[in-house]
Motif scaffolding. Structure first.
Motif, PDB file in Angstrom:
ATOM      1  N   SER A  35       0.859  -1.185   0.000  1.00 35.15           N
ATOM      2  CA  SER A  35       0.000   0.000   0.000  1.00 35.15           C
ATOM      3  C   SER A  35       0.888   1.226   0.000  1.00 35.15           C
ATOM      4  CB  SER A  35      -0.915   0.021   1.233  1.00 35.15           C
ATOM      5  OG  SER A  35      -0.158   0.287   2.397  1.00 35.15           O
ATOM      6  N   VAL A  36       0.282   2.366  -0.233  1.00 35.40           N
ATOM      7  CA  VAL A  36       1.022   3.625  -0.180  1.00 35.40           C
ATOM      8  C   VAL A  36       1.573   3.845   1.227  1.00 35.40           C
ATOM      9  CG1 VAL A  36       0.824   6.145  -0.332  1.00 35.40           C
ATOM     10  CG2 VAL A  36      -0.245   4.691  -2.073  1.00 35.40           C
ATOM     11  N   ARG A  37       0.790   3.504   2.239  1.00 34.88           N
ATOM     12  CA  ARG A  37       1.238   3.704   3.611  1.00 34.88           C
ATOM     13  C   ARG A  37       2.450   2.814   3.924  1.00 34.88           C
ATOM     14  NH1 ARG A  37      -2.051   2.591   9.281  1.00 34.88           N
ATOM     15  NH2 ARG A  37      -0.442   3.438  10.654  1.00 34.88           N
ATOM     16  N   ILE A  38       2.403   1.566   3.496  1.00 38.70           N
ATOM     17  CA  ILE A  38       3.525   0.658   3.754  1.00 38.70           C
ATOM     18  C   ILE A  38       4.761   1.132   3.000  1.00 38.70           C
ATOM     19  CG2 ILE A  38       4.376  -1.707   3.466  1.00 38.70           C
ATOM     20  CD1 ILE A  38       1.441  -2.638   3.803  1.00 38.70           C
ATOM     21  N   ILE A  43      10.180   3.728   3.055  1.00 34.59           N
ATOM     22  CA  ILE A  43      11.084   4.831   2.699  1.00 34.59           C
ATOM     23  C   ILE A  43      11.604   5.517   3.962  1.00 34.59           C
ATOM     24  CG2 ILE A  43      11.192   7.122   1.627  1.00 34.59           C
ATOM     25  CD1 ILE A  43       9.264   6.015  -0.526  1.00 34.59           C
ATOM     26  N   ARG A  44      10.731   5.810   4.898  1.00 33.31           N
ATOM     27  CA  ARG A  44      11.151   6.460   6.137  1.00 33.31           C
ATOM     28  C   ARG A  44      12.146   5.598   6.908  1.00 33.31           C
ATOM     29  NH1 ARG A  44       5.753   7.256   9.089  1.00 33.31           N
ATOM     30  NH2 ARG A  44       7.163   7.392  10.883  1.00 33.31           N
ATOM     31  N   THR A  45      11.909   4.305   6.910  1.00 32.53           N
ATOM     32  CA  THR A  45      12.800   3.387   7.637  1.00 32.53           C
ATOM     33  C   THR A  45      14.193   3.387   7.041  1.00 32.53           C
ATOM     34  OG1 THR A  45      10.930   1.961   8.251  1.00 32.53           O
ATOM     35  CG2 THR A  45      13.136   0.982   8.349  1.00 32.53           C
ATOM     36  N   HIS A 133      12.288   5.738  -6.468  1.00 31.11           N
ATOM     37  CA  HIS A 133      12.492   6.336  -7.790  1.00 31.11           C
ATOM     38  C   HIS A 133      11.273   6.264  -8.695  1.00 31.11           C
ATOM     39  CE1 HIS A 133      16.667   7.242  -7.088  1.00 31.11           C
ATOM     40  NE2 HIS A 133      16.900   6.004  -6.703  1.00 31.11           N
ATOM     41  N   ASN A 134      10.370   5.322  -8.443  1.00 28.89           N
ATOM     42  CA  ASN A 134       9.166   5.237  -9.270  1.00 28.89           C
ATOM     43  C   ASN A 134       8.081   4.533  -8.475  1.00 28.89           C
ATOM     44  OD1 ASN A 134       7.160   4.882 -11.221  1.00 28.89           O
ATOM     45  ND2 ASN A 134       8.663   4.626 -12.871  1.00 28.89           N
ATOM     46  N   ARG A 135       7.437   5.307  -7.604  1.00 26.51           N
ATOM     47  CA  ARG A 135       6.473   4.719  -6.686  1.00 26.51           C
ATOM     48  C   ARG A 135       5.283   4.122  -7.419  1.00 26.51           C
ATOM     49  NH1 ARG A 135       5.044   7.970  -1.288  1.00 26.51           N
ATOM     50  NH2 ARG A 135       7.299   8.220  -1.533  1.00 26.51           N
ATOM     51  N   ALA A 136       4.793   4.812  -8.438  1.00 24.03           N
ATOM     52  CA  ALA A 136       3.615   4.321  -9.161  1.00 24.03           C
ATOM     53  C   ALA A 136       3.892   2.977  -9.822  1.00 24.03           C
ATOM     54  CB  ALA A 136       3.192   5.347 -10.195  1.00 24.03           C
ATOM     55  N   LYS A 137       5.047   2.855 -10.444  1.00 20.99           N
ATOM     56  CA  LYS A 137       5.390   1.625 -11.158  1.00 20.99           C
ATOM     57  C   LYS A 137       5.760   0.489 -10.206  1.00 20.99           C
ATOM     58  CE  LYS A 137       8.694  -0.226 -14.514  1.00 20.99           C
ATOM     59  NZ  LYS A 137       9.873   0.088 -15.370  1.00 20.99           N
ATOM     60  N   ASN A 138       6.373   0.821  -9.068  1.00 21.13           N
ATOM     61  CA  ASN A 138       6.930  -0.207  -8.186  1.00 21.13           C
ATOM     62  C   ASN A 138       6.223  -0.291  -6.832  1.00 21.13           C
ATOM     63  OD1 ASN A 138       9.196  -1.020  -9.923  1.00 21.13           O
ATOM     64  ND2 ASN A 138       9.938   1.063  -9.536  1.00 21.13           N
ATOM     65  N   LEU A 139       4.980   0.128  -6.778  1.00 17.84           N
ATOM     66  CA  LEU A 139       4.283   0.158  -5.494  1.00 17.84           C
ATOM     67  C   LEU A 139       4.213  -1.230  -4.841  1.00 17.84           C
ATOM     68  CD1 LEU A 139       2.832   1.955  -3.460  1.00 17.84           C
ATOM     69  CD2 LEU A 139       0.683   1.501  -4.669  1.00 17.84           C
ATOM     70  N   THR A 140       4.183  -2.289  -5.651  1.00 16.76           N
ATOM     71  CA  THR A 140       4.110  -3.642  -5.080  1.00 16.76           C
ATOM     72  C   THR A 140       5.344  -3.971  -4.226  1.00 16.76           C
ATOM     73  OG1 THR A 140       5.085  -4.589  -7.081  1.00 16.76           O
ATOM     74  CG2 THR A 140       2.677  -4.534  -6.949  1.00 16.76           C
ATOM     75  N   LYS A 141       6.437  -3.246  -4.477  1.00 12.91           N
ATOM     76  CA  LYS A 141       7.647  -3.473  -3.669  1.00 12.91           C
ATOM     77  C   LYS A 141       7.521  -2.846  -2.277  1.00 12.91           C
ATOM     78  CE  LYS A 141       9.975  -5.473  -7.010  1.00 12.91           C
ATOM     79  NZ  LYS A 141      11.060  -4.785  -7.710  1.00 12.91           N
ATOM     80  N   GLY A 142       6.572  -1.949  -2.137  1.00 14.00           N
ATOM     81  CA  GLY A 142       6.323  -1.350  -0.822  1.00 14.00           C
ATOM     82  C   GLY A 142       5.410  -2.255  -0.023  1.00 14.00           C
ATOM     83  N   ASN A 143       5.934  -3.438   0.344  1.00 16.24           N
ATOM     84  CA  ASN A 143       5.102  -4.442   1.007  1.00 16.24           C
ATOM     85  C   ASN A 143       5.606  -4.776   2.410  1.00 16.24           C
ATOM     86  OD1 ASN A 143       7.174  -6.441   0.742  1.00 16.24           O
ATOM     87  ND2 ASN A 143       6.502  -6.874  -1.354  1.00 16.24           N
ATOM     88  N   LEU A 144       4.837  -5.619   3.093  1.00 15.28           N
ATOM     89  CA  LEU A 144       5.150  -5.951   4.482  1.00 15.28           C
ATOM     90  C   LEU A 144       6.487  -6.662   4.629  1.00 15.28           C
ATOM     91  CD1 LEU A 144       1.698  -7.187   5.862  1.00 15.28           C
ATOM     92  CD2 LEU A 144       2.845  -5.012   6.334  1.00 15.28           C
ATOM     93  N   LYS A 145       6.799  -7.549   3.694  1.00 19.49           N
ATOM     94  CA  LYS A 145       8.049  -8.306   3.788  1.00 19.49           C
ATOM     95  C   LYS A 145       9.248  -7.376   3.866  1.00 19.49           C
ATOM     96  CE  LYS A 145      10.930 -11.596   1.237  1.00 19.49           C
ATOM     97  NZ  LYS A 145      11.020 -12.491   0.055  1.00 19.49           N
ATOM     98  N   TYR A 146       9.324  -6.434   2.957  1.00 20.00           N
ATOM     99  CA  TYR A 146      10.495  -5.555   2.920  1.00 20.00           C
ATOM    100  C   TYR A 146      10.473  -4.538   4.050  1.00 20.00           C
ATOM    101  CZ  TYR A 146      10.931  -7.720  -1.647  1.00 20.00           C
ATOM    102  OH  TYR A 146      11.045  -8.643  -2.658  1.00 20.00           O
ATOM    103  N   LEU A 147       9.287  -4.133   4.475  1.00 15.82           N
ATOM    104  CA  LEU A 147       9.189  -3.213   5.610  1.00 15.82           C
ATOM    105  C   LEU A 147       9.707  -3.875   6.886  1.00 15.82           C
ATOM    106  CD1 LEU A 147       8.311  -0.649   7.079  1.00 15.82           C
ATOM    107  CD2 LEU A 147       5.981  -1.596   7.175  1.00 15.82           C
TER     108      LEU A 147
END
Length: 303
Positions: A35-38, A43-45, A133-147
């Motif tokens: 999600s955008v929030r994740i 990014i903040r982390t 660098h490309n949030r719209a294209k790579n939003l799926t990378k902003g997931n729980l696993k990587y967070l």
């Protein structure tokens, strides 16, 4: 350290992750949720990882100028890797409401490859770069696993930044908080209860994975080590002549020269004399043992 803003920021990030876990059931099947929030939390982390890595670099002797050519990964984390082997340090996901079953999601080594760049770097770094660098294209990378992996890396770096030594009291009553203030993670601890007459510490096989070391303090061990050296010297003085008489061709002048394959059964003779001498010094050894005090310190490759 006083005024530790890094820990305050880390705890705020952790709090937000816990809030997410009240909305999402954290288990192995849910780690790809994004999600955008994740993504924003990821990014903040990692921005925080960049900052604390550079601070640790300078606090521990890094000399490269603090400019645009100083990189948190290939410079700062690489420098810290050579000192502390951060790439091997283990973190456990121990939050009560995180329901991971697979070891790869419960037992993390988040700083492995974190001192690399590009395709060679850690999974959470690659995800961070993609989302940044490309949030719209790579939003799926902003997931729980990587967070979760990135936040566990930040957790480790905060522990090293705090650099806290704990006086734990007598060796028989030692207790230690392996969460180090986290509600999500806990650390692996190396405990050494062996007193070596050389004054050196013994390393278990998992030593490099441990973030904290628990051992007796140098000051409290001195009396016991001195007594054990005396025992060793007395055993050597009594047994060496006996063995020399039994095996004159070996020219044994020190028990360390004994090879049990060459001189079978000698270990029994040595042990018998050692038990007798230890018995004669039992009260002194007991008193010296009662004075042992434990401490816990961050694992910085001390031994």
């Amino acid at each position: 350290m006083n005024n530790n803003l890094y820990w305050v920021v880390y705890k705020n990030i952790e709090k937000e992750i816990i809030e997410l876990s009240n909305l999402i059931h954290f288990d192995d099947t849910q780690l790809t949720i994004y999600s955008v929030r994740i993504a924003e939390l990821l990014i903040r982390t990692v921005v925080e990882i960049e900052s604390i890595s550079k601070e640790l670099y300078f606090l521990n002797g890094g000399e490269k100028p603090n400019d645009n050519e100083l990189y948190f990964d290939t410079d700062c984390l690489e420098f810290l890797e050579t000192k502390w082997l951060l790439s091997k340090k283990v973190v456990f996901v121990s939050a009560a409401n995180f329901y991971f079953q697979q070891n790869e999601n419960k037992i993390l080594v988040p700083l492995k490859k974190a001192n690399k760049r590009g395709s060679s770097s850690s999974d959470w770094q690659k995800a961070y770069q993609a989302v940044k660098h490309n949030r719209a294209k790579n939003l799926t990378k902003g997931n729980l696993k990587y967070l979760i992996r990135a936040s566990s890396a930040l957790y480790i770096l905060n522990i090293y930044y705090k650099d806290t030594k704990y006086n734990l009291g007598h060796i028989s009553t030692t207790s230690f908080d392996n969460s180090q203030g986290s509600q999500i993670f806990s650390i692996k601890i190396h405990t050494n209860n062996t007193i070596n007459i050389e004054g050196t510490q013994n390393k278990e096989d998992d030593y490099d994975e441990c973030i904290y070391l628990i051992h007796s303090t140098v000051e409290s061990s001195e009396e016991l080590i001195s007594l054990l050296k005396t025992v060793n010297e007395e055993v050597n003085a009594k047994v060496s002549p006996i063995i020399q008489a039994m095996y004159p061709e070996l020219n044994i002048t020190n028990l360390d020269d004994i090879n049990d394959e060459v001189t079978p059964g000698l270990s029994t003779i040595i042990e018998q004399h050692k038990i007798g001498i230890l018995s004669s010094k039992a009260k002194m050894l007991e008193e010296a043992y009662s004075k042992l005090q434990n401490e816990a310190v961050p694992n910085k490759n001390q031994y």
